[in-house]
Design a protein around this motif. Structure first.
Motif, mmCIF file in Angstrom:
data_model
loop_
_atom_site.group_PDB
_atom_site.id
_atom_site.type_symbol
_atom_site.label_atom_id
_atom_site.label_comp_id
_atom_site.label_asym_id
_atom_site.label_seq_id
_atom_site.Cartn_x
_atom_site.Cartn_y
_atom_site.Cartn_z
ATOM 1 N N LEU A 138 0.927 -1.248 -0.008
ATOM 2 C CA LEU A 138 -0.182 0.180 0.073
ATOM 3 C C LEU A 138 0.812 1.407 -0.022
ATOM 4 C CD1 LEU A 138 -2.722 -1.242 2.541
ATOM 5 C CD2 LEU A 138 -3.040 -0.759 0.157
ATOM 6 N N VAL A 139 1.980 1.407 0.799
ATOM 7 C CA VAL A 139 3.020 2.443 0.923
ATOM 8 C C VAL A 139 3.478 2.449 -0.824
ATOM 9 C CG1 VAL A 139 4.962 3.122 1.803
ATOM 10 C CG2 VAL A 139 3.240 2.398 3.192
ATOM 11 N N GLN A 140 4.014 1.388 -1.061
ATOM 12 C CA GLN A 140 4.730 1.582 -2.600
ATOM 13 C C GLN A 140 3.626 2.155 -3.429
ATOM 14 O OE1 GLN A 140 6.110 -2.405 -3.273
ATOM 15 N NE2 GLN A 140 7.908 -2.066 -2.026
ATOM 16 N N ALA A 141 2.262 1.839 -3.444
ATOM 17 C CA ALA A 141 1.353 2.334 -4.322
ATOM 18 C C ALA A 141 1.012 3.597 -4.071
ATOM 19 C CB ALA A 141 -0.147 1.694 -4.035
ATOM 20 N N ARG A 142 1.051 4.280 -2.705
ATOM 21 C CA ARG A 142 0.975 5.529 -2.633
ATOM 22 C C ARG A 142 2.287 6.391 -3.027
ATOM 23 N NH1 ARG A 142 -3.380 8.332 0.402
ATOM 24 N NH2 ARG A 142 -4.355 6.785 1.746
ATOM 25 N N ARG A 143 3.269 5.856 -2.920
ATOM 26 C CA ARG A 143 4.453 6.284 -3.376
ATOM 27 C C ARG A 143 4.350 6.683 -5.102
ATOM 28 N NH1 ARG A 143 8.946 3.408 0.084
ATOM 29 N NH2 ARG A 143 9.005 4.868 1.862
ATOM 30 N N LYS A 144 3.938 5.643 -5.579
ATOM 31 C CA LYS A 144 3.749 5.441 -7.183
ATOM 32 C C LYS A 144 2.680 6.898 -7.497
ATOM 33 C CE LYS A 144 2.994 2.846 -11.343
ATOM 34 N NZ LYS A 144 2.819 1.636 -11.665
ATOM 35 N N ALA A 145 1.716 6.739 -6.958
ATOM 36 C CA ALA A 145 0.503 7.811 -7.128
ATOM 37 C C ALA A 145 1.081 9.013 -6.778
ATOM 38 C CB ALA A 145 -0.616 7.540 -6.140
ATOM 39 N N ALA A 146 1.805 9.386 -5.745
ATOM 40 C CA ALA A 146 2.550 10.543 -5.557
ATOM 41 C C ALA A 146 3.525 11.064 -6.660
ATOM 42 C CB ALA A 146 3.230 10.583 -4.103
ATOM 43 N N ARG A 160 -1.931 11.913 3.523
ATOM 44 C CA ARG A 160 -0.635 11.985 3.760
ATOM 45 C C ARG A 160 -0.074 10.919 4.659
ATOM 46 N NH1 ARG A 160 0.940 17.998 5.184
ATOM 47 N NH2 ARG A 160 -0.798 17.572 6.498
ATOM 48 N N PRO A 161 -0.137 9.822 4.349
ATOM 49 C CA PRO A 161 0.136 8.712 5.122
ATOM 50 C C PRO A 161 1.592 8.608 5.381
ATOM 51 C CG PRO A 161 -0.202 7.881 3.058
ATOM 52 C CD PRO A 161 -0.661 9.069 2.934
ATOM 53 N N CYS A 162 1.969 8.113 6.647
ATOM 54 C CA CYS A 162 3.574 8.083 6.958
ATOM 55 C C CYS A 162 4.160 7.149 5.914
ATOM 56 C CB CYS A 162 3.782 7.791 8.043
ATOM 57 S SG CYS A 162 5.342 8.048 8.768
ATOM 58 N N LEU A 163 5.278 7.452 5.425
ATOM 59 C CA LEU A 163 6.082 6.546 4.620
ATOM 60 C C LEU A 163 7.306 6.073 5.063
ATOM 61 C CD1 LEU A 163 5.479 8.213 1.003
ATOM 62 C CD2 LEU A 163 4.295 6.376 2.050
ATOM 63 N N ALA A 164 7.432 6.360 6.570
ATOM 64 C CA ALA A 164 8.744 6.091 7.174
ATOM 65 C C ALA A 164 8.868 4.756 7.402
ATOM 66 C CB ALA A 164 8.931 7.009 8.338
ATOM 67 N N GLU A 165 10.008 3.859 7.087
ATOM 68 C CA GLU A 165 10.201 2.758 7.506
ATOM 69 C C GLU A 165 11.089 2.552 9.082
ATOM 70 O OE1 GLU A 165 12.217 0.087 4.594
ATOM 71 O OE2 GLU A 165 11.498 1.372 3.183
ATOM 72 N N LEU A 166 10.520 1.604 9.803
ATOM 73 C CA LEU A 166 10.709 1.306 11.222
ATOM 74 C C LEU A 166 11.847 0.354 11.214
ATOM 75 C CD1 LEU A 166 7.455 1.683 12.896
ATOM 76 C CD2 LEU A 166 8.933 3.463 12.566
ATOM 77 N N PRO A 222 9.921 -6.778 12.585
ATOM 78 C CA PRO A 222 9.841 -7.445 11.215
ATOM 79 C C PRO A 222 10.344 -6.698 9.989
ATOM 80 C CG PRO A 222 7.489 -7.191 11.416
ATOM 81 C CD PRO A 222 8.198 -6.603 12.616
ATOM 82 N N THR A 223 10.527 -7.453 8.808
ATOM 83 C CA THR A 223 10.999 -6.821 7.593
ATOM 84 C C THR A 223 9.758 -7.099 6.616
ATOM 85 O OG1 THR A 223 13.129 -6.708 8.206
ATOM 86 C CG2 THR A 223 12.514 -6.349 5.935
ATOM 87 N N PRO A 224 9.181 -6.258 6.024
ATOM 88 C CA PRO A 224 9.222 -4.785 6.101
ATOM 89 C C PRO A 224 8.339 -4.478 7.571
ATOM 90 C CG PRO A 224 7.366 -5.277 4.728
ATOM 91 C CD PRO A 224 8.101 -6.627 5.018
ATOM 92 N N HIS A 225 8.865 -3.285 7.993
ATOM 93 C CA HIS A 225 8.124 -2.825 9.188
ATOM 94 C C HIS A 225 7.999 -1.226 8.924
ATOM 95 C CE1 HIS A 225 8.297 -2.030 13.917
ATOM 96 N NE2 HIS A 225 7.018 -2.168 13.371
ATOM 97 N N LEU A 226 6.622 -0.904 8.640
ATOM 98 C CA LEU A 226 6.501 0.390 8.263
ATOM 99 C C LEU A 226 5.416 1.252 9.250
ATOM 100 C CD1 LEU A 226 5.587 -0.390 4.677
ATOM 101 C CD2 LEU A 226 7.488 0.592 5.456
ATOM 102 N N CYS A 227 5.778 2.614 9.316
ATOM 103 C CA CYS A 227 4.993 3.296 10.228
ATOM 104 C C CYS A 227 3.496 3.164 9.878
ATOM 105 C CB CYS A 227 5.438 4.888 10.435
ATOM 106 S SG CYS A 227 4.439 5.804 11.447
#
Length: 109
Positions: free
Chosen positions: A21-29, A49-55, A59-64
């Motif tokens: 979902l984050v990747q899709a948001r980045r692509k859309a942006a 403006r969802p957070c795209l920061a990686e924590l 686990p991996t991936p671990h996103l905010c």
């Protein structure tokens, strides 16, 4: 299903879904930015403006999981709280996190 009842595989799957979902948001942006479109404030609010920061893992991936930036702008940290169902604290009684990322680390559409 209570989130406490999830298997490790289910938790990993949910983390992977979040990453997609984050990747899709980045692509859309990126598409909006490349088009040169100037979005109205209402359109920006709709996209959010969802957070795209990686924590830090595990686990991996671990996103905010913060859904939308809530702060005073710029370098001020986001004050949204969210439930981290996949983080290392999950299961120890402390899955709630405060975002604390800057506005720049959130999606900019």
């Amino acid at each position: 299903m209570d989130s406490n009842d999830r298997t490790n595989a289910q938790s990993r799957t949910l983390a992977e879904v979040g990453a997609q979902l984050v990747q899709a948001r980045r692509k859309a942006a990126g598409l909006v930015h490349a088009s040169g479109a100037d979005l109205s404030p209402q359109e920006r609010d709709w996209f959010g403006r969802p957070c795209l920061a990686e924590l830090d893992p595990p686990p991996t991936p671990h996103l905010c999981g913060c859904g939308d930036y809530r702060g005073s702008g710029g370098e001020e940290p986001c004050l949204n709280s969210w439930t981290d169902f996949t983080g290392p604290d999950f299961g120890t009684g402390s899955p709630t996190r405060i975002c604390e990322h800057t506005e720049f680390e959130h999606a900019q559409i």
